[in-house]
Design an enzyme around this catalytic site. Structure first.
Site, PDB file in Angstrom:
ATOM      1  N   SER A   1     -46.155 -31.867  41.505  1.00 56.67           N
ATOM      2  CA  SER A   1     -45.661 -32.004  43.124  1.00 56.67           C
ATOM      3  C   SER A   1     -43.848 -31.811  43.255  1.00 56.67           C
ATOM      4  O   SER A   1     -43.527 -31.422  44.358  1.00 56.67           O
ATOM      5  CB  SER A   1     -45.322 -34.121  43.330  1.00 56.67           C
ATOM      6  OG  SER A   1     -46.964 -33.833  43.097  1.00 56.67           O
TER       7      SER A   1
ATOM      8  N   GLU B   1       1.360  -1.119   0.032  1.00 56.14           N
ATOM      9  CA  GLU B   1      -0.275  -0.140  -0.090  1.00 56.14           C
ATOM     10  C   GLU B   1       1.088   1.380  -0.057  1.00 56.14           C
ATOM     11  O   GLU B   1       0.249   2.405  -0.486  1.00 56.14           O
ATOM     12  CB  GLU B   1      -0.739  -0.281   1.136  1.00 56.14           C
ATOM     13  CG  GLU B   1      -1.892  -0.804   1.027  1.00 56.14           C
ATOM     14  CD  GLU B   1      -3.127  -0.986  -0.227  1.00 56.14           C
ATOM     15  OE1 GLU B   1      -3.414   0.290  -0.571  1.00 56.14           O
ATOM     16  OE2 GLU B   1      -3.574  -1.203  -0.011  1.00 56.14           O
TER      17      GLU B   1
END
Length: 818
Positions: free
Chosen positions: A481, A89
């Protein structure tokens, strides 16, 4: 003279023109300069960073991000990676002042030479200019934007060091596959950190900033390799690598290993989604997807796999007992069946099963062709794998209708046809598979540490891929229960003892309004006369529980339900004492944790701690304090003390009493199958009306687990589909594996508890030689009664106690009849 006049005129005109142009340029630049964004904002730059979620052992579970980014300080980025990007770059990055004038000249010359060739124009933007554009400007293609970019670049160069600028660039750039920055790109392209990248891998990443889509590793493979090799040449040309290293790098194939974007930890999908929802609710969407949170969860991967396997096995067993429901679908197999099958969605989170299509069959076996896998490029594999389904592996597929309903099939053709799409699972025999079907029934399991509330395993259904609805946290169901221990705990905390006697006989409750009279019944429809509290919970006696709640008053029961977090605001009617309200498996498991830990409040949690992007801890579940724990060295000081300010929601003695009674549930009550765990276990079954919900919640001293089984839309599961028959076996399988490497640890008896031998059926103090004797836990000041009397006692219906299947009686002393 004329020549001098002309020269003077030209000089004057040129001077005025120069002044005018300079003034125009000055005015233009002044206007542009006034409109420039504040580059000082770069100092406060906080890029969107992905949130990462880890299990308790540090293994990655999931990642959440709009932009997948892992911010890396420049010092943490290897030189090889920096050099690759500089070469591709901006090779003169460390030499120019923001604008590379030589690069601009080269670009102009190249573009002039390429006029008419159709080649793309060559740019000359420096890394600093790209930082200015990406952070402060738009992608608008105009001279105005380019001028602003140049001005900003020069200012940025004056305000920031080169390393600071490069750090911004390498963490911001988009590199494809939703990856921003080199840290995330290394993980998602190669499944490794930046420090592990080879030369050719670093070169490939450096080839991507210009146009990631143009150099896709699969769709544009040749162009990607060409561009990568060009970057390698630049690296060598700039002296960052030797010629030999460059030649070797270019000779390597482009081997990418695109990282799976789904949950990393097998079987953790429901758990991860629950944590994600918590983060979203607490911190909001932006913090979750952009804030870079590091989340350490409580998940134990080994226990999670064991919980998943136990739940799946239990659901499959029940579902197969109901028979075969038919194939997923039927497709045409005359052409390329693999391509057609490949379009059918399968369960990706049940890797043990394979989706296939029946290609041929006879009475004894069927040939199945399996769904082709996907290649790295996303396309279906060309391979076509087949296997055999034997009749013996599908005997469970009973007839579900007609005269033969419930009978085993005699031929493969009774179940399958050519083109049927079904699931199959490999057997121990080579290339032999068993027929499978996705259970219609569902359920969940939660495992928790009772001392801390840390959820170590949680599975919310058979398959997250099939349904993301979490039955552990989102499904509100009647616990039946399994709620009774809190009714009994309220009693034991308020003057009753385990040997207190309650009459198990018909009772009528006027419900008020137009609801008429409610007549609760026991499972099986029988009544057993006077029975101890212990026997009532061991055998899960409904009528006894209703009488007990009636005697205490429902406001007290409702208060205990609130204390334990089962219900927030329980309706104060007697049916609620039998678990008629709705709650979740997570709530119930958390409530049982408080029974297991001696009555200390715990808040269930899926998260140990959360750190922000800077490593600061912003959330911690454990609020206990320990100042001495922070000492840097040991210099002979006392052992540190952890201060525990958690609320005591239940008397520790009461907690032990109810635990002891629930040990009886496992030893001789409704869950004797749980004894297979082989360790001390306390627990309680739960079954609702018409067998719509089946529960079992139990614990050892160090681990609590809750299991629920039922249809998502509640309906009858069939007679016998109880908590002891459906949920308890799942609990047993899980706990047996979870505690396999742990020694059998008894429940700790609190100081002050007296263990006295009693007759477990009558609650009376036992005499030497008596049968059915147990050691019962009594608090200080309470004792078992020594005598009883039943003279002239009749129930509300006028029937004597002799009509009942019990030889107990009205008990005197601290026992008593209720």
């Amino acid at each position: 003279m004329t020549v001098w006049r002309i020269f003077a005129w030209l000089f004057t005109a040129g001077t005025f023109l120069f002044i005018a142009v300079s003034a125009s340029v000055f005015i233009f630049l002044s206007e542009v300069n006034q409109g420039l964004p504040d580059f000082e904002a770069l100092r406060k730059y906080e890029p969107p960073v992905m949130t990462r979620m880890h299990a308790a052992n540090g293994k990655l579970m999931a990642e959440y991000a709009h932009q997948r980014r892992i911010f890396l300080p420049i010092a943490s980025i290897p030189d090889q990676v920096k050099q690759a990007f500089l070469s591709a770059e901006d090779k003169d990055f460390y030499k120019h002042a923001g604008i590379d004038f030589r690069g601009v000249l080269r670009a102009v010359i190249t573009n002039v030479q390429n006029v008419g060739s159709g080649k793309r124009l060559v740019g000359a933007s420096t890394i600093t200019q790209q930082v200015a554009k990406n952070f402060l400007l738009t992608n608008e293609q105009s001279y105005d934007r380019k001028i602003k970019e140049a001005l900003l670049s020069m200012r940025i160069e004056q305000a920031f060091t080169k390393d600071q600028i490069l750090e911004l660039y390498l963490n911001e750039i988009y590199l494809g596959v939703r990856s921003y920055g080199v840290g995330a790109a290394a993980l998602h392209y190669f499944d490794k950190s930046v420090h592990q990248l080879t030369l050719e891998e670093a070169a490939y990443l450096a080839a991507l900033p210009k146009a990631p889509a143009n150099y896709h590793p699969y769709r544009k493979r040749e162009r990607a390799i060409e561009r990568r090799n060009w970057v390698v040449d630049q690296i060598v040309g700039n002296g960052f690598a030797t010629l030999e290293e460059g030649i070797n790098a270019k000779a390597q194939p482009l081997t990418v290993n695109l990282r799976n974007q789904v949950d990393r930890l097998f079987g953790s999908e429901y758990f991860a989604e629950e944590v994600r929802r918590f983060l979203f609710d607490k911190y909001g969407e932006d913090k979750l997807y952009n804030g870079g949170l590091s989340v350490r969860t409580t998940l134990n991967p080994e226990l999670q796999v064991q919980a998943r396997e136990a739940l799946m096995n239990g659901l499959i067993k029940y579902d197969e007992s109901r028979g075969w429901r038919g194939p997923v679908k039927n497709i045409d197999t005359t052409g390329d069946w693999g391509a057609v099958l490949g379009e059918t969605k399968s369960l990706n989170d049940v890797p043990e099963w394979q989706l296939g299509v029946i290609l041929g069959l006879d009475k004894k076996e069927a040939v199945i062709g399996f769904k082709p896998g996907k290649q790295a490029n996303g396309r279906l594999s060309e391979d076509r794998k087949t296997g055999i389904l034997k009749l013996k592996t599908m005997k469970w597929a009973k007839w579900t209708e007609g005269a033969r309903k419930g009978k085993s099939i005699k031929s493969v053709t009774n179940v399958l046809a050519v083109g049927d799409v079904v699931y199959a699972e490999a057997t121990a025999e080579e290339n032999i598979y068993k027929l499978r079907q996705v259970p219609e029934i569902s359920g969940s399991i939660v495992a928790m540490e009772p001392l801390t509330g840390r959820v170590v395993a949680m599975v919310g259904g058979f398959s997250f891929d099939q349904s993301q609805f979490n039955r552990a946290t989102q499904a509100y169901r009647q616990p039946g229960s399994s709620f009774k221990p809190f009714v009994y705990a309220a009693a034991l905390d308020n003057g009753y003892t385990p040997s207190s006697v309650v009459l198990d006989a018909p009772v009528e409750v006027q419900q008020g309004g137009n609801q008429g009279i409610w007549r609760p019944k026991n499972y099986g429809g029988k009544f057993f006369g006077p029975s101890t509290l212990r026997l009532g919970i061991e055998k899960s006696r409904n009528v006894m529980t209703v009488r007990l709640a009636q005697d205490m008053g429902m406001p007290l029961v409702a208060e205990y339900a609130r204390r334990f977090g089962v219900y927030d605001n329980m309706q104060q009617v007697l049916s609620m004492a039998l678990g008629a309200g709705e709650t979740t498996v997570l709530r119930m498991t958390g409530a049982y944790s408080m029974l297991a830990n001696g009555g200390k409040r715990v808040i269930p949690t899926f998260i140990d701690r959360i750190q922000d992007r800077y490593g600061n801890t912003i959330y911690r579940h454990d609020t206990r304090r320990c100042q001495e724990c922070m000492a840097p060295d040991w210099i002979g000081q006392d052992e540190p003390i952890v201060e525990d300010f958690r609320e005591q929601v239940l008397d520790p003695m009461t907690a032990y009493q109810i635990t002891s009674m629930m040990e009886g549930v496992v030893t001789r009550g409704t869950a004797t199958g749980v004894r297979k765990v082989g360790k001390p276990i306390a627990g309680k079954t739960g079954t609702t009306n018409d067998y719509r919900d089946a529960w079992f919640i139990g614990y050892s001293p160090d681990l609590v687990a809750g299991v629920f089984v039922g249809y998502d839309t509640p309906r009858k599961m069939g007679r016998g589909a109880t908590g002891g028959g459906l949920a308890a076996p799942i609990f047993t399988e899980f706990m047996k594996n979870a505690l396999a490497s742990s020694p059998g640890k008894p429940f700790q008896v609190p100081r002050g508890i007296n263990l006295i031998p009693i007759d477990r059926r009558t609650g009376l103090r036992a005499s030497p030689g008596d049968k059915g004797v147990i050691l019962e836990a009594f608090k200080p000041g309470t004792l078992p009664p020594d005598s009883y009397s039943v003279i002239g006692f009749t129930d509300e219906m006028g029937r004597p106690l002799s009509d009942y299947e019990a030889d107990g009686a009205v008990v005197l002393g601290t026992g008593g009849l209720y």
